[in-house]
Each structure stands twice: as structure tokens, then as C-alpha cells.
Design a protein around this motif. Sequence first.
Motif, PDB file in Angstrom:
ATOM      1  N   ILE B  44       0.694  -1.176  -0.096  1.00 30.87           N
ATOM      2  CA  ILE B  44       0.064  -0.048   0.025  1.00 30.87           C
ATOM      3  C   ILE B  44       0.814   1.243   0.135  1.00 30.87           C
ATOM      4  O   ILE B  44       0.647   2.203  -0.814  1.00 30.87           O
ATOM      5  CB  ILE B  44      -0.914  -0.002   1.158  1.00 30.87           C
ATOM      6  CG1 ILE B  44      -1.929  -0.897   1.195  1.00 30.87           C
ATOM      7  CG2 ILE B  44      -1.566   1.311   1.452  1.00 30.87           C
ATOM      8  CD1 ILE B  44      -2.747  -1.290   2.357  1.00 30.87           C
ATOM      9  N   THR B  48      -0.184   2.607  -3.349  1.00 33.71           N
ATOM     10  CA  THR B  48      -1.591   3.093  -2.973  1.00 33.71           C
ATOM     11  C   THR B  48      -2.363   2.064  -3.840  1.00 33.71           C
ATOM     12  O   THR B  48      -3.005   2.436  -4.667  1.00 33.71           O
ATOM     13  CB  THR B  48      -1.640   4.515  -3.621  1.00 33.71           C
ATOM     14  OG1 THR B  48      -0.497   5.229  -2.916  1.00 33.71           O
ATOM     15  CG2 THR B  48      -2.847   4.917  -2.909  1.00 33.71           C
ATOM     16  N   ILE B  49      -2.696   0.832  -3.254  1.00 35.06           N
ATOM     17  CA  ILE B  49      -3.433   0.081  -3.655  1.00 35.06           C
ATOM     18  C   ILE B  49      -4.463  -0.600  -2.750  1.00 35.06           C
ATOM     19  O   ILE B  49      -3.869  -0.764  -1.539  1.00 35.06           O
ATOM     20  CB  ILE B  49      -2.716  -0.977  -4.460  1.00 35.06           C
ATOM     21  CG1 ILE B  49      -3.339  -1.969  -5.344  1.00 35.06           C
ATOM     22  CG2 ILE B  49      -1.919  -2.091  -3.275  1.00 35.06           C
ATOM     23  CD1 ILE B  49      -2.861  -2.843  -6.147  1.00 35.06           C
ATOM     24  N   ASN B  50      -5.655  -1.153  -3.070  1.00 33.94           N
ATOM     25  CA  ASN B  50      -6.469  -1.897  -2.214  1.00 33.94           C
ATOM     26  C   ASN B  50      -6.022  -2.798  -1.586  1.00 33.94           C
ATOM     27  O   ASN B  50      -5.533  -3.931  -2.560  1.00 33.94           O
ATOM     28  CB  ASN B  50      -7.860  -1.890  -3.191  1.00 33.94           C
ATOM     29  CG  ASN B  50      -8.988  -2.599  -2.446  1.00 33.94           C
ATOM     30  OD1 ASN B  50      -8.983  -3.331  -1.548  1.00 33.94           O
ATOM     31  ND2 ASN B  50     -10.092  -2.048  -2.499  1.00 33.94           N
TER      32      ASN B  50
END
Lengths: 317, 130
Positions: B44, B48-50
Amino acid sequence: MSTVLETTGLSKRYGRTWALQDCTLALPSGRVAALVGPNGAGKTTLLLLCVGLLDPTAGSVQVFGRSPHQQAAETLPRLSFVAQDHPLYKDFTVSDLLTLGRRLNPRWDDALARARMQHLGIPLTRPTGKLSGGQQAQVALVLALAKRPDLLLLDEPLASLDPLARRDFLRTLMDAQLETGQTVLLSSHIIGDLERVCDYLIILSAAHVQLAGDINEIARTHKRLVGPRQDVAAIARVHTIIETSHTARQTTLLVRTSGPIVDTSWEVQEASLEDIVLAYLTQQAAEATKATERMQAPLPAAQEPQGLEQEIEEVEL
Amino acid sequence: MIEFHLDTRSGVAPYLQIVQQVKQALHLGRLEVGDQLPTVREVIAQITINPNTVFKAYRELEREGLVTSRQGQGTFVQRTLASTSLASQAALRQSLLQWLQSAYEAGLDGESVLALLLSTFQETQKEETA
């Protein structure tokens, strides 16, 4: 998996204009859903219906199985809503807002709020009006997260942020996602960053839901087909064509597939999320223009393309 | 430690991009048995990822027997893809160079070479899956 948010035939009319029509959705718990569409598509109206700030004209909306408008006392403590442009009391210091949040919310997590503010380097003693736009957005998000909501609704949270602030904002959101597994619905007309953070997509345009579903599933079932120029009737019998374009020699399609593409005259390519969203919005805009043309047939040509933008601008709150 | 990147214009699902990047690192020997994959929190921070996307990617790699997750410790490489192919890669690279040389001699430019390679490669993939 349980459903957090469910709408059935949900519709809202302002005066003579339908802002949202026949919207049926079921958002599973733990998802991060993107609500995308052009300005005036009805995104804000849908979100306001979900938090009970508006009452439906027809149909129903249920949050945690209850009506947010009529059963606000049961639903509101479990949801957070950050309105467009993340409004804050500008004369309050960050610390004041934390006190306000703590006093007003039974599930308030003060330790989380303070840790996040510190992590983000936001000074607690400063009035929020004196913070940068990116910091104000972060403060609004942290306040919403500290409420420990089961459902978090964000209206255009990225619109006013520069790319760096946008990334920081999403990182805070994803960190919280890892910790709590809350359900998020965020509206946006910026598609670029959504593929990273969202796993569910709702395309809204001209007051109607055009497509809703798991993002991987949408990516898997939408393909770009490129082939020699040809009639598309044959392929349209098997798959749903969303977008067609022809050049002198070549035909390019964006289709929603209902099985493998067997016709070998087509080269099958992946379509990016942005391409898919734009194809649906373009299709909708073309149909709206056609409808307007039919309605306004006697009018001179110059007034014809009075399409989406203008008509819908009145609707946006 | 491997570092991921994300190409959102490629049309390849983000979880598949992570799967492919781990596999590529395994093929090239940049990841070896016992190496740890970044934690979800680290991924993350990187891209910046789910978090669900990262879990999905790691589950897929685990299903293929390439990695294993140890409770409370993280995800570790269990099997590498390099051992069988590393040795033959040098020879293959040599013959590819020869082929490229003859392509340039035949008058193809870089873009035509890539287009030819890609379309031929895709055809072989189709035959494999058919």
C-alpha cells in the motif's frame, strides 16, 4: 457476503427533472466502490439519498437493512459522509474538531484520529481554514474514519486535490481499509486513480446506472476487438457492443463478452478501465443526443446538441 | 525485496500485474526460495492499492504453489521458476540476436520487429489455450 447498501428502483425528481431514475444496486460489505459519471449524472443525489439527507421520490434505499431517512437514529451512527470539497468549520482548530467528534459520536476512536494527524504531520493547534487544501481533505477523511463507520461515503473526494495530495489521501484510505475492512462508496469523475483503490465499479450517467459490478469481472468481460472493416451484426448477436468505430479499412469495437470470441478475424485486446468507462458514457451521450434530436426535430440545427451537460447542470446540487 | 509498480493504462487487472511481476522476478532469479514478499501494508505504501487486490494476488500465487504464507510472519517464496530456464536463456538470447540481425538486414525497423514478435507470440498463446 452481506449487503451493506441496497437500492431498489430508487428515483429522485427535482421539479420536472429526474436526477436519478430507477437505480437498483446492491453493494456487498467490505468493498471499495467507485461511483463514476460526468458532472450532473446524479452521483451527489444518490449519495445524499444514502445518508438520508434526501427522501426518494420513488423506490427505496436501505443501509444496513434500514431506511436512512426514516430510521436515521439506527443508521447514522454507523456511517460517515464527507461532502464535496470536504467542508470543515474553518475557525475551529484541528484539536477543536477532534473534541467535537469525540463528544458527538459514541463509537469515536480518539487514539486513531490523533495518531493519523501526527502521522500526516498536521498541526492540531492550527485553524483548519489555514491548512492547505490537501491537509483539509486529510482532516475531513480522518474525522470520518475516527467515527469507525461501517459505511463510508465520499463525494468527489479527489476533485480539488493535486496529484500528490490525491495519492496521500488514497493511501490514508487504503491503510484504514486494511485495518477495518469497512465498505466505501466514493464518487469521482477522475478515473485514473480508481483502478488502484476500488474493487467495485458503478457507472452512472444521465440519471441511470449503466453498469455495476466487481472490477475484475468487468475487466475480464470487456474486450477491445480490432479487425478489417466489416458489418458488426454477426458479433452483435453474441456479444453486446458498447462502442463502435470504423476507419476506411478497420473496425474497432468495445464489447461486453458473453463467452470466448471465436471469430478469428478479430484481434482481441484488453481494454483499460478508463476505456470501458468512457465507452459507456459515450454510448449514453450519443443516445441522449439522439433523443433530444427527436424531441427537437423542428428546431434549427444550431440548437440540436443541447445534450447532457446543459440539461443536467440544473440538477446538480 | 521486490518492489511493485502499477500500469493503469495497460488493461491488465492490478492483481494480475502483481502476479506477473512476482513471476517475472522468479524467472529472472531476482526472487529466490525463502525470500519474503512485501507485506500488504508495504505494498500500500509503495503503490497505493486496495489491500484486497494484494490479498487476491498473493492467494493466486499461493494457489500455484509459488509462495506460502506463514501466520503472523508474512508471505515467502516457496518455489522458483528460474532453475529450469536460466541455463538455456543465454543460448536462446544468442539465437534471438541472430534473428534480430537478419530482421534488420531485411529492412525491418524496431517497431515492425516488435509488431511481428508480438503478433506471432499471441498466435502461439492462442494455439496453446485452444
